[in-house]
Scaffold this motif. Structure first.
Motif, PDB file in Angstrom:
ATOM      1  N   HIS A 282      -4.503   3.922  -2.993  1.00  0.00           N
ATOM      2  CA  HIS A 282      -3.758   2.763  -2.832  1.00  0.00           C
ATOM      3  C   HIS A 282      -2.447   2.856  -3.284  1.00  0.00           C
ATOM      4  O   HIS A 282      -1.374   2.542  -2.761  1.00  0.00           O
ATOM      5  CB  HIS A 282      -4.572   1.663  -3.729  1.00  0.00           C
TER       6      HIS A 282
ATOM      7  N   GLU B  69      -1.780  -7.313   1.144  1.00  0.00           N
ATOM      8  CA  GLU B  69      -1.524  -5.924   1.697  1.00  0.00           C
ATOM      9  C   GLU B  69      -1.944  -4.969   0.688  1.00  0.00           C
ATOM     10  O   GLU B  69      -2.087  -3.643   1.058  1.00  0.00           O
ATOM     11  CB  GLU B  69      -0.150  -5.739   1.722  1.00  0.00           C
ATOM     12  N   THR B  70      -2.775  -5.222  -0.255  1.00  0.00           N
ATOM     13  CA  THR B  70      -3.397  -4.076  -1.120  1.00  0.00           C
ATOM     14  C   THR B  70      -4.979  -4.337  -1.303  1.00  0.00           C
ATOM     15  O   THR B  70      -5.711  -3.662  -1.895  1.00  0.00           O
ATOM     16  CB  THR B  70      -3.048  -4.193  -2.551  1.00  0.00           C
TER      17      THR B  70
ATOM     18  N   ALA C 298      -0.347   2.409  -0.134  1.00  0.00           N
ATOM     19  CA  ALA C 298      -0.383   1.157   0.009  1.00  0.00           C
ATOM     20  C   ALA C 298       0.680   0.505  -0.733  1.00  0.00           C
ATOM     21  O   ALA C 298       1.038  -0.532  -0.498  1.00  0.00           O
ATOM     22  CB  ALA C 298      -1.597   0.554   0.014  1.00  0.00           C
TER      23      ALA C 298
END
Length: 441
Positions: free
Chosen positions: A394, A384-385, A398
């Motif tokens: 990010h 997911e990153t 994120a």
């Protein structure tokens, strides 16, 4: 002949380092050298290995290292009231649910256990310093000491009795006793914490102003949180709360206002002129339907605006990473400007702006030689990153607190591999269940 290496307590080698100062800088493959609880040096890893040896070396191959996050406004013991009275507006929430529960349950033990629970939650999310406001400050200080976490503990003042104190004079007396007892502790500081203009008299404010000047203390207060608060002030005092505080001589660099949701352009100019700090609490403000603070305008005016969670009872999370994302999105929505509060600005709010607002920017809020080694590391090696085009972006958009893997306070490792090191999670969960049972009965 090889030159002897200089010895360190700790050397952290990271894939990325965002020092926050200078602004908008992301360093790649850099190391942070720590000695005596403070940052000694920041330099490329290749140079660090030639210059230093360390008692402990930590290699963070897929992580970004940041200054420890600062929770600029919270009520940590209210972690025990998480979810207790959801989906109510502020005054109903206070008058019908929170204040009655506090009258029945708040004690020194409640504050100690709630502070342990909330402090542990914050450390696991990369928060190394909390600006707290509640009752029984000595109990809160003992909890933060046990956690190894930094805190500024508010000496709450309110003009009605609670389980803690009988009147404003009693609140101040007990708060000052705790302040005196913890004066020399390296992790614990104190602030004067009048609850809000609607709950504190002019006479109490005048005494608080004198004490702040005499003892060189910050003043931490809720103000301009709701429209109803402002209407009440106009009805009772003939002026808006900020104007009343100004007339009492309280606007200045030692004042930190939580919320400041409903402020006019003239009030923003006055706050900037007087170097007042602001704690922005976007999630709590949304959850209680208090409104959207004009944060972009305040920052543009030169005001130091940091981020707070408020208490877990009005937010449900003590999660500054969540506040970062929500602050960015709320600013863009409320201004209809997608460029409002970009990622690096949000990172500054969670770190150096908060440190300035607390009067602690000389020691906290950025990674610079000489500052305290309060740091957190966020892993960027999950699905997911990935992929990673902009590290700062990010972190804000994120990442979540579940990606925080390491936390240090004063160079001491307190979270390692996502696990709290010096406190027992099983015991904290047991205490939480005990209080849940008590509150439900």
């Amino acid at each position: 002949m090889n030159q002897a290496l200089e010895h360190l307590d700790l050397l952290i080698e990271a894939r990325w380092v965002i020092p926050v100062e200078p602004a908008e800088l992301t360093l790649e493959n850099h190391a942070v050298a720590v000695r005596g609880g403070r940052i000694l040096d920041i330099l490329p890893i290749s140079e660090a290995r030639l210059r230093y040896s360390a008692t402990e070396t930590v290699c963070l191959e897929d992580h970004v290292l940041l200054p420890g996050l600062i929770n600029l406004h919270t009520h940590t013991p209210m972690s025990l009231l998480r979810g207790y009275a959801d989906d109510l507006p502020l005054m109903r929430w206070l008058q019908e649910a929170i204040w009655p529960a506090e009258r029945q349950h708040v004690s020194e033990e409640f504050v100690f256990h709630g502070s342990l629970l909330g402090g542990a939650e914050m450390l696991l999310g990369g928060v190394t310093c909390a600006n707290d406001m509640y009752f029984f400050p000595d109990a809160a200080a003992r909890a933060y000491e046990q956690l190894g976490m930094r805190a500024v503990i508010g000496m709450t003042v309110i003009d009605f009795p609670t389980n803690y104190a009988a009147d404003a004079a009693d609140y101040l007396h007990k708060g000052l006793q705790a302040h005196s007892a913890w004066r020399e502790h390296p992790l614990i500081d104190f602030a004067l914490a009048p609850h809000a203009p609607y709950s504190v008299s002019d006479a109490s404010f005048e005494r608080i102003g004198s004490l702040a000047e005499e003892l060189d203390l910050m003043i931490h207060i809720h103000a301009h949180e709701t429209r109803d608060e402002i209407a009440q002030s106009l009805a009772e005092h003939g002026v808006r709360p900020l104007q009343r505080l100004q007339s009492l001589g309280l606007l200045g660099p030692n004042l930190l206002i939580a919320h400041a949701v409903h402020v006019t352009p003239d009030e923003i100019a006055s706050l900037a002129l007087n170097n007042v700090g602001i704690a922005h609490n976007p999630v709590s403000n949304m959850k209680l339907a208090s409104g959207a603070a004009p944060v972009a305008a305040m920052l543009a005016a030169g005001i130091h605006v940091g981020l707070g969670t408020d208490g877990a009872a009005s937010n449900n999370r003590l999660d500054i990473l969540q506040e970062m994302r929500q602050a960015a999105l709320l600013a863009k929505l409320s201004t209809m400007d997608a460029s409002a509060l970009p990622a690096h600005k949000i990172l500054q709010m969670a770190t150096i702006h908060a440190a300035h607002a607390l009067g602690r920017s000389a020691e906290l809020g950025s990674l610079r030689p000489g500052k305290l080694a309060d740091m957190c590391a966020i892993a960027l090696n999950s699905l997911e990153t990935s992929p990673i085009f902009n590290v700062a972006s990010h972190i804000v958009y994120a990442c979540g607190r579940e990606h925080v893997q390491e936390t240090w306070v004063g160079g001491r490792h307190v979270v390692k591999g996502g696990v709290l090191l010096h406190n027992d999670n099983t015991e904290l969960l047991r205490l939480s269940r005990l209080w849940q049972n008590s509150l439900q009965n």
